[in-house]
Design a protein around this motif. Sequence first.
Motif: not given
Length: 798
Positions: A77, A113, A115, A141-142, A263-268
């Motif tokens: 990153q 990412p 939080s 998202v993911n 809640e199970q997803l990765r947001f960037e």
Amino acid sequence: MKMYFRRLSAMAVGQVAAFLAFLPMEAQVSLYVSPAGSADGNGSMDAPYRCIEDAQAAARNVPAAEVTIWLRGGSYQLEHPLVFTAEDTGGERKMLCIRSYPGEQAVLTSGVPLSLRWETHKGGVVKARVHQRVMMDMLLVNGELRPMARYPNYDSAAVRLNGVAADAADPKRVKRWKHFEGGYLHAMHGHDWGDFHYRITGKDSKGELILEGGWQNNRPSRPHPQNRMVENILEELDAPGEWYYDSGKGCLYYYPLPGEKVEQLRFETPQLKHLVEFRGCEERPVRNITLQGLKFTQTVRTFMEEYEPLLRSDWRIYRGGAVLLEGTEGCRIADCDFRLLGGNAVFFSGYHRNSSVSGCLFEQIGASAVCMVGKPEAVRSPSFSYGSNAEPDEMDFTPGPKTEEYPSRCVVSDNLIHHIGLFEKQVAGVELSMCSHILVSHNTIYDVPRAGINVSEGTWGGHRIVYNDVFNTVLETGDHGAFNSWGRDRFWSSSNKRIRQLLQARPDLVLADAGSCTTLACNRFRCDRGWDIDLDDGSSNYHIYNNLCLNGGIKLREGFYRVVENNIMVNNTFHPHVWFPRSGDVFVRNLVMSLYRPIGISHWGAEVDYNVFADSTAYRAARGGGTDEHSVVYVPEFVNPEEGDFRLANVEELASLCGFKNFGMDDFGVTSPRLKALAARPPMPLPAVCTEGNGTRVWEWSGLRLKTLDTLGERSATGMDSERGVYVVSVHAMGSPLRDFIRPNDVILRLSGKPVNRLEDLQEIVQAADWTKPQEVTVFREQREQSKAIPAGTLRKP
């Protein structure tokens, strides 16, 4: 020889440099970096650096040698671009390679990412506070891009901008909005020659939006009245997958897709415009640095950055990219992946010699993939708008460039480029401007909104554009080609009268900029919404041969000294537009399959002859126009057109009659096994030959060439269940009002609610239809029936 370095204090740097100076010149040095490295790593395999910059600093202390910085697999990153200068390689013999460790992939990203703690908002939307200090321009998202809240809603099947609406910025709609500052209006050019982007800053007393922007296109017009959309508006957050960020409150709103558990997803969200920069110049170039096997992803969109015109081409451009190179010699980008970028991927700006991009994958790119763009300071008597010219008494008549600030002897080869222009539409897979002698070879380019390969002007020619496979182009724009060039050089003017006057006074000026011949050979092109090869507005000094043109034919507008020979134009023809006396143009030994399409032609160049006509009517028309004295009519028997083999059987007879020769059909596009396994191939057209006595009838209607679907081959190619319907042979590039609704290889099954089983049915329906009202057409495409609404007034009654 391998050496590993510990971190050094400033006092120790000089001692280590003195020691390293005694290393043999052929020394090979390896340094290691890992996302899991420790802060006190020493660059060894067992104790790698954590940051790439630490390895870079250590490599600078190595004398002339081959240095490899191995990046272990994982995500790096970046908080700021990784910058290389002349200090990173020093002398001409030192080589530096930054590459992924074998069997692993290093990912360079500016994505942060997030939080998030989600809570319910309303209408299926959730929201969360963003406590990090981040810019929210794109959301992944993911690892997949999500659209901003927009109107109209995102539609992957829409022709332009993933959905457009005439009322996108209508005051009645704007009245609903409370959160609109920071929103965007995106619109196509009035002639669909590109796009415009505006930031919404407010609205006036009449409810009209107050806008900032619109500088992205070099052929100004009002935004297209229908082809427009807005985004980043909270009140338009009404479809799954959309999001909106309230920067004032630091709150992110998201409408989950069906089945998603947020809640199970990765947001960037990305933060940088550039990930890597090479900062050199002619006097102190960055030399011999290679980026290899790396993945570059997540940069921000750049459509609101400062743009500059590329001389008098239609383009304006942002001079930047995920990898920005300025002033290099012998630098390489090899076997890398570029994905999910907001702007350009690779941009060579200014001075470059013998640098290259090869073996790379480019997909989901916001703007262009690879740009080679020199500096205007290198151009003699430059002009920057379409209608401007340097006056003859003020013009520099010296041939060639003025300085060395441009790319030359560089290579763009074996790259897979697709799904680019996500956010900007005036883009190309490979863009060449103010450069010379660039090799563009064995690239596969498809799914692009405008040209696959674009040459912005003749400065300074000498390019070799060979063995490329370019298709599915001009998907969102118009009046363009799979290959496009402009030639708006010193001699050219938007006034034909002025060109003639200048030619009379200074004929040598024609090639003052385009002094070296550009070769366009052994490519496969297919454009279903334009020309396969489009040489526009004075493009000069080209040799075009052994190209397979699958749909759009070849166009030459204005310009001089173009030799076009031994090309195959399937289901299409030659399009000469506005030639001048003594143009020197040659069109010989080509296969054409319909009537020539001349516009404004009173002079037929140096030679138009020895061609092969599949259509006897087209041959007689050419002879009546004073060309093709030695040309022949020959009903082509292609070896295996369904599989893309358009070589001619019994070619020996043709060779004796007019000199036409077969050429290879199996060497187009990428060559590396990795990319060949990923690359798509163009759909192959079914040849439609209409000659006296063969029973085939072809009808031309509103720019479409049509015939009854009546052969097993046509059934096989289209997937039809029986021999019925009307087969669309081709769609004319210029002015077909139906090209947004009907494509080549479609089968028309119904029009105005009435069945179409044969050509005569369609002709009767067309004649009887009330074209002042909307009409629905049903076509068979991609193995299923699809209905398209043709708006009222699109067509007039025949």
